[in-house]
Write a protein that holds these residues in place. Structure first.
Motif, PDB file in Angstrom:
ATOM      1  N   LYS A  35      23.991  -0.781 -54.660  1.00 58.27           N
ATOM      2  CA  LYS A  35      24.511  -1.637 -53.589  1.00 58.27           C
ATOM      3  C   LYS A  35      23.732  -2.935 -53.473  1.00 58.27           C
ATOM      4  N   VAL A  36      22.394  -2.829 -53.413  1.00 54.23           N
ATOM      5  CA  VAL A  36      21.597  -4.035 -53.180  1.00 54.23           C
ATOM      6  C   VAL A  36      21.507  -4.887 -54.434  1.00 54.23           C
ATOM      7  N   TRP A  60       4.818 -10.010 -53.351  1.00 57.17           N
ATOM      8  CA  TRP A  60       5.224  -9.040 -52.332  1.00 57.17           C
ATOM      9  C   TRP A  60       4.158  -7.960 -52.160  1.00 57.17           C
ATOM     10  N   LEU A  61       3.684  -7.399 -53.264  1.00 53.89           N
ATOM     11  CA  LEU A  61       2.689  -6.335 -53.174  1.00 53.89           C
ATOM     12  C   LEU A  61       1.370  -6.839 -52.607  1.00 53.89           C
ATOM     13  N   PRO A  92      16.290  -8.052 -52.072  1.00 55.53           N
ATOM     14  CA  PRO A  92      16.146  -6.630 -52.443  1.00 55.53           C
ATOM     15  C   PRO A  92      14.774  -6.070 -52.107  1.00 55.53           C
ATOM     16  N   LEU A  93      13.738  -6.922 -52.122  1.00 50.69           N
ATOM     17  CA  LEU A  93      12.405  -6.442 -51.766  1.00 50.69           C
ATOM     18  C   LEU A  93      12.320  -6.120 -50.276  1.00 50.69           C
ATOM     19  N   VAL A  95       5.911  -0.429 -43.378  1.00 52.36           N
ATOM     20  CA  VAL A  95       6.005  -1.579 -42.469  1.00 52.36           C
ATOM     21  C   VAL A  95       5.245  -2.761 -43.055  1.00 52.36           C
ATOM     22  N   ALA A  96       4.075  -2.498 -43.625  1.00 48.86           N
ATOM     23  CA  ALA A  96       3.296  -3.570 -44.245  1.00 48.86           C
ATOM     24  C   ALA A  96       4.047  -4.175 -45.427  1.00 48.86           C
ATOM     25  N   LEU A  97       4.721  -3.328 -46.211  1.00 45.84           N
ATOM     26  CA  LEU A  97       5.515  -3.841 -47.330  1.00 45.84           C
ATOM     27  C   LEU A  97       6.691  -4.674 -46.843  1.00 45.84           C
ATOM     28  N   LEU A  98       7.236  -4.348 -45.685  1.00 44.16           N
ATOM     29  CA  LEU A  98       8.298  -5.172 -45.108  1.00 44.16           C
ATOM     30  C   LEU A  98       7.759  -6.536 -44.704  1.00 44.16           C
TER      31      LEU A  98
END
Length: 310
Positions: A95-96, A5-6, A72-73, A22-25
């Motif tokens: 929650k997540v 992910w990173l 969750p990511l 946004v990039a992490l999304l």
């Protein structure tokens, strides 16, 4: 998974460039390995003939788990972008993670175990005639998806957990007889998704990205998995051999779940760039991993048969 992910997110931030969240999304959307596309190198005659069983089982397990654990990511950047109450981390953990992820594992495991026990009980008393694992697993999948959605959990991860526990109870020998039918049904349900994807794909927006878009998909496909697999190689018995580690590092197709997460992220944040960039990476992955799957598997098999170590 977090490392992939990173890597994907930081590459998107550096190449495009996009705002960091946004990039992490984008990175969270494309980090998971698609289990359906991965089946092209996990199942079938070419894979069984040329690739080690340990590698195939590891890739299958990894793709199934990562498909749901990307959830969750994806939601952490969404919460950071959309929540103004200041309780983002508490909501993400409680929650997540605890409810939507933990609850999905519990629901999937329980339904999978109960379904397996029910099938074994019915078979022992001859209440079923020539049971079809295809119909049972398809029904179980729909049930878990519905129950998971009803309780507001991560349904994708719940299905993986259900399949894992169902398999532990029932065993795989009967299902192996219907392996080809199962693969055909997977393709039957998957192909329409990619047909629709081709119809709604933002071709003009992809072209507008220009060279940065081409550089991004090249770097993500090459670097999203390979550094992580090479670092973990000493700890993963099936991929300790260099050739199979390189295969594992390359072959991590991005597919349907990435499209789902990209559309979800774009809808929650109102940022259309997430869909444009993520869908471009999915398109490139489908082409490149689809074209290289069988040739690389056959090449590995030829080298292994020759006894050479290169």
């Amino acid at each position: 998974m977090p490392a992939m992910w990173l890597i994907s997110g930081l590459l998107s931030f550096w190449v495009m460039p996009l705002p960091l969240l946004v990039a992490l999304l984008v990175g969270a959307s494309v980090c998971a390995t698609d289990p359906v596309i991965a089946s092209s190198i996990v199942t079938g005659g070419v894979a069984k003939k040329n690739l080690p069983g340990g590698f195939r089982h590891l890739l299958s397990s990894e793709s199934g788990a990562n498909d749901g654990l990307a959830y969750p990511l994806v939601f952490l950047p969404i919460l950071l972008l959309s929540t103004t109450t200041g309780n983002v981390w508490g909501e993400w953990v409680l929650k997540v993670w605890l409810w939507e992820v933990g609850g999905s594992i519990v629901i999937g495991a329980l339904l999978g175990w109960l379904s397996g026990r029910a099938l074994k009980w019915a078979e022992a008393r001859q209440y079923v005639d020539q049971p079809s694992f295809l119909s049972v697993t398809l029904s179980l999948t729909i049930l878990v998806l519905g129950v998971g959605k009803l309780f507001g959990t991560d349904s994708i991860l719940a299905v993986f957990a259900a399949g894992l526990f169902f398999d532990q109870v029932v065993g795989g020998k009967e299902r192996s007889e219907e392996n080809n039918v199962q693969e055909a049904v997977n393709m039957f349900f998957t192909i329409p998704v990619f047909v629709l994807f081709g119809l709604i794909a933002p071709w003009a927006e992809w072209l507008a990205l220009g060279w940065p878009g081409l550089a991004l998909i090249t770097l993500i496909l090459l670097l999203r998995r390979l550094p992580v697999i090479l670092l973990l190689r000493p700890m993963l018995e099936p991929v300790r051999e260099w050739r199979i580690a390189l295969m594992m590092g390359w072959f991590g197709p991005i597919g349907v779940s990435a499209l789902f997460y990209a559309a979800l992220s774009s809808r929650h944040t109102g940022n259309h760039d997430i869909w444009i960039v993520s869908s471009l990476v999915v398109f490139a992955s489908i082409i490149m991993h689809g074209v290289t799957a069988a040739p690389l598997a056959k090449r590995y098999g030829r080298i292994a048969d020759s006894g050479h170590d290169y």
